[in-house]
Scaffold this motif. Sequence first.
Motif, PDB file in Angstrom:
ATOM      1  N   LYS A 237       0.800  -1.318  -0.158  1.00  0.00           N
ATOM      2  CA  LYS A 237       0.189  -0.082   0.384  1.00  0.00           C
ATOM      3  C   LYS A 237       0.882   1.184  -0.102  1.00  0.00           C
ATOM      4  O   LYS A 237       0.452   2.209  -0.414  1.00  0.00           O
ATOM      5  CB  LYS A 237      -0.790  -0.089   0.923  1.00  0.00           C
ATOM      6  CG  LYS A 237      -1.909  -1.027   1.582  1.00  0.00           C
ATOM      7  CD  LYS A 237      -2.990  -1.431   1.182  1.00  0.00           C
ATOM      8  CE  LYS A 237      -4.058  -2.550   0.828  1.00  0.00           C
ATOM      9  NZ  LYS A 237      -3.927  -3.355   2.231  1.00  0.00           N
TER      10      LYS A 237
ATOM     11  N   THR B 113       2.760  -8.511  -1.466  1.00  0.00           N
ATOM     12  CA  THR B 113       1.948  -7.912  -0.868  1.00  0.00           C
ATOM     13  C   THR B 113       2.842  -7.354   0.219  1.00  0.00           C
ATOM     14  O   THR B 113       2.184  -6.398   0.465  1.00  0.00           O
ATOM     15  CB  THR B 113       0.959  -7.798  -0.922  1.00  0.00           C
ATOM     16  OG1 THR B 113       0.274  -9.325  -0.843  1.00  0.00           O
ATOM     17  CG2 THR B 113       0.149  -7.909  -2.247  1.00  0.00           C
TER      18      THR B 113
ATOM     19  N   GLY C 171      -8.096  -9.214  -2.085  1.00  0.00           N
ATOM     20  CA  GLY C 171      -8.840  -8.766  -1.361  1.00  0.00           C
ATOM     21  C   GLY C 171      -9.890  -7.755  -1.720  1.00  0.00           C
ATOM     22  O   GLY C 171     -10.878  -8.327  -2.354  1.00  0.00           O
ATOM     23  N   ASN C 172      -9.922  -6.757  -1.908  1.00  0.00           N
ATOM     24  CA  ASN C 172     -10.997  -5.293  -2.514  1.00  0.00           C
ATOM     25  C   ASN C 172     -10.990  -5.421  -3.920  1.00  0.00           C
ATOM     26  O   ASN C 172     -11.367  -4.465  -4.658  1.00  0.00           O
ATOM     27  CB  ASN C 172     -10.028  -4.009  -1.651  1.00  0.00           C
ATOM     28  CG  ASN C 172     -11.605  -3.006  -1.591  1.00  0.00           C
ATOM     29  OD1 ASN C 172     -12.715  -3.461  -1.253  1.00  0.00           O
ATOM     30  ND2 ASN C 172     -11.181  -1.665  -0.449  1.00  0.00           N
ATOM     31  N   PHE C 173      -9.687  -5.606  -4.546  1.00  0.00           N
ATOM     32  CA  PHE C 173      -9.500  -6.213  -5.726  1.00  0.00           C
ATOM     33  C   PHE C 173      -8.486  -4.407  -6.740  1.00  0.00           C
ATOM     34  O   PHE C 173      -9.013  -4.644  -7.236  1.00  0.00           O
ATOM     35  CB  PHE C 173     -10.757  -6.661  -6.046  1.00  0.00           C
ATOM     36  CG  PHE C 173     -10.871  -7.008  -7.968  1.00  0.00           C
ATOM     37  CD1 PHE C 173     -10.901  -8.666  -7.992  1.00  0.00           C
ATOM     38  CD2 PHE C 173     -11.201  -6.238  -9.413  1.00  0.00           C
ATOM     39  CE1 PHE C 173     -11.236  -8.696  -9.100  1.00  0.00           C
ATOM     40  CE2 PHE C 173     -10.715  -6.689  -9.808  1.00  0.00           C
ATOM     41  CZ  PHE C 173     -11.070  -8.511 -10.614  1.00  0.00           C
TER      42      PHE C 173
ATOM     43  N   ASP D 103      -3.681  -2.931   6.936  1.00  0.00           N
ATOM     44  CA  ASP D 103      -2.195  -2.119   6.186  1.00  0.00           C
ATOM     45  C   ASP D 103      -2.209  -0.749   5.379  1.00  0.00           C
ATOM     46  O   ASP D 103      -1.871   0.335   5.366  1.00  0.00           O
ATOM     47  CB  ASP D 103      -1.685  -3.189   5.329  1.00  0.00           C
ATOM     48  CG  ASP D 103      -1.220  -4.190   5.653  1.00  0.00           C
ATOM     49  OD1 ASP D 103      -0.417  -4.647   6.728  1.00  0.00           O
ATOM     50  OD2 ASP D 103      -1.290  -5.497   4.369  1.00  0.00           O
TER      51      ASP D 103
ATOM     52  N   ASN E  11      -5.457  -3.718  -6.194  1.00  0.00           N
ATOM     53  CA  ASN E  11      -4.326  -4.736  -6.980  1.00  0.00           C
ATOM     54  C   ASN E  11      -4.145  -4.777  -8.277  1.00  0.00           C
ATOM     55  O   ASN E  11      -3.504  -4.777  -8.798  1.00  0.00           O
ATOM     56  CB  ASN E  11      -3.304  -4.986  -5.548  1.00  0.00           C
ATOM     57  CG  ASN E  11      -2.158  -5.225  -5.906  1.00  0.00           C
ATOM     58  OD1 ASN E  11      -1.452  -4.502  -7.192  1.00  0.00           O
ATOM     59  ND2 ASN E  11      -0.825  -5.891  -5.266  1.00  0.00           N
TER      60      ASN E  11
HETATM   61  C1  LIG Z   1      -4.192  -4.514   1.064  1.00  0.00           C
HETATM   62  C2  LIG Z   1      -4.168  -5.746   0.560  1.00  0.00           C
HETATM   63  C3  LIG Z   1      -3.787  -7.499  -0.119  1.00  0.00           C
HETATM   64  C4  LIG Z   1      -5.483  -7.449  -1.123  1.00  0.00           C
HETATM   65  O1  LIG Z   1      -5.091  -6.255  -1.436  1.00  0.00           O
HETATM   66  P1  LIG Z   1      -6.549  -5.643  -2.891  1.00  0.00           P
HETATM   67  O2  LIG Z   1      -6.005  -4.388  -3.971  1.00  0.00           O
HETATM   68  O3  LIG Z   1      -7.036  -5.159  -1.476  1.00  0.00           O
HETATM   69  O4  LIG Z   1      -6.987  -6.676  -3.380  1.00  0.00           O
HETATM   70  C5  LIG Z   1      -3.004  -8.001  -0.247  1.00  0.00           C
HETATM   71  N1  LIG Z   1      -2.043  -8.194   0.535  1.00  0.00           N
HETATM   72  C6  LIG Z   1      -1.399  -7.051   1.261  1.00  0.00           C
HETATM   73  C7  LIG Z   1      -0.243  -8.051   2.180  1.00  0.00           C
HETATM   74  C8  LIG Z   1      -2.698  -5.706   1.728  1.00  0.00           C
HETATM   75  O5  LIG Z   1      -1.813  -5.662   2.669  1.00  0.00           O
END
Ligand SMILES: *Cc1c(COP(=O)(O)O)cnc(C)c1O
Length: 494
Positions: free
Chosen positions: A113, A424, A268-270, A146, A272
């Motif tokens: 992030k 990530t 998660g939130n799609f 995060d 990335n």
């Molecule tokens: C936020 C996060 C994700 C998910 O990313 P999205 O853009 O929400 O799909 C995956 N891994 C980590 C470590 C994150 O902080």
Amino acid sequence: MKFCTTRTPKKAAFSPMEVIIKGMAPDGGLFMPESIPVLSQTELNDFIKLPYPKLAAEILHKYFDCFSMAELTADAEAAYGFENFPTVPLDLCVVEPRLFMLELWHGPTCAFKDMALQMMPRMLSRALSKQRKKRLALVAAATSGDTGKAAMEGFRDVPGTKIKVYYPHNGVSPIQRLQMATQAGENVSVSAIRGNFDDAQSAVKEMFARKDVQKMLARGNAFLTSANSINFARLAPQIVYYVYAYVRMLRSHAITMGETVDVVVPSGNFGNVLSAYFAKRMGVPFGRLIVASNKNRVLADFFRTGVYDCNRAFYHTTSPSMDILRSSNLERLLYLVAGPERTARWMKDLAQTGRFCVSADVLSRLQAEFCGIWVDEPEVADTIRRTFREDGYLIDTHTAVGVAAFRQYSERPQASRRILVASTASPFKFPRDVLTAILGDAPQDDFEAAQTLAAISGRPIPRALRDLRERPVRFTNVVDREEMADDLADYLRD
Ligand SMILES: *Cc1c(COP(=O)(O)O)cnc(C)c1O
């Protein structure tokens, strides 16, 4: 560039300045550029020579032409410089002949992030200073762990802004909680809310529409905006690193120009994975995009069946930043493949019934470009252990979901020769789970676990995490969902 919204048939009436400043579209949908700019192969070739901040300016300028190249370059140089990224802004590691890891966690909070949240506040601040009316931007963010820390770190002491973060009480890791509770800065505040991430996210979204909140903001000469990936200015800096990854693979002769690379993104939130899709639509030769989910497999199910259904159990997993059932940015993909009318209808279904179902033609178009794979908890642990033992490479629990999905996917005949996996988070951010996966056991204390992890891997604990224990705890507030507006008003008043 003009922007439109995901729920209203095209009237591309919004400027990039409005998109950054407002964060969320007035019709309840999300902002989208009216068209996606396409890079030529010549441009991609020219990018091989560019340092990361210059590349960032090139890509961002295509969307945010309200800023000059010089302004974007200056902001990117500050965002991705030594101060925030003490080693490199990002890295590409070849772990196995087919497996390329894009490490996106070398920033101040050790998660991907930072790549967007070091850049976006600078763009917002610049946009605010270009406006005639001087108003305070109150940034509200819901976090699954995060985003909140990265957003506070990005907005810390940025002129003209204040930031308020909400995270699920008992829903984040101890290190994540401590990272937020000890956040420095005069313009930051964080509260835990009783509920999960989806509760926090929908409560933040609702605040944008509430009359009492609007009145309170007007009294404080402030307006509300979002640092979540519903803000397009959050997504755009993420497109950059996917372009960069392809260019780096070209530079190291791992691939030839035009060669297809598949991309796996722990999701998660799609946001990335959607950024990877933007890079693809911009002309980067990506093949399939593999959406990797943990046990909260709503996305994986959706890409298999065309039914998005939140009416299911919610699990707390070892990858808490992916413990999400309502993936906001999926709306943007739906808009791109099916247009605003159908998207608006599905989003209404989702709000009313917790589910929606796309038609067979839409599903087959989605399946041509995306593939959803989900990974259960034992497989996550097993993947961390195997990747460490067999490849000598340490990964965190979120990245492990991606690597496990890579293992499943790379067996398939349609898989490309090279596969990129987004890494990530730093493994040191989730040291107990990572250590338990490798050794079968871990000390109770996160910091002790991190030290053991450093000892067995020979890798240093990132500076930002090392210092954490010495920092004073500043925020301990826990609120109910119904108390959030009052909590925000209190904060605005101080
Ligand atoms: C936020 C996060 C994700 C998910 O990313 P999205 O853009 O929400 O799909 C995956 N891994 C980590 C470590 C994150 O902080």
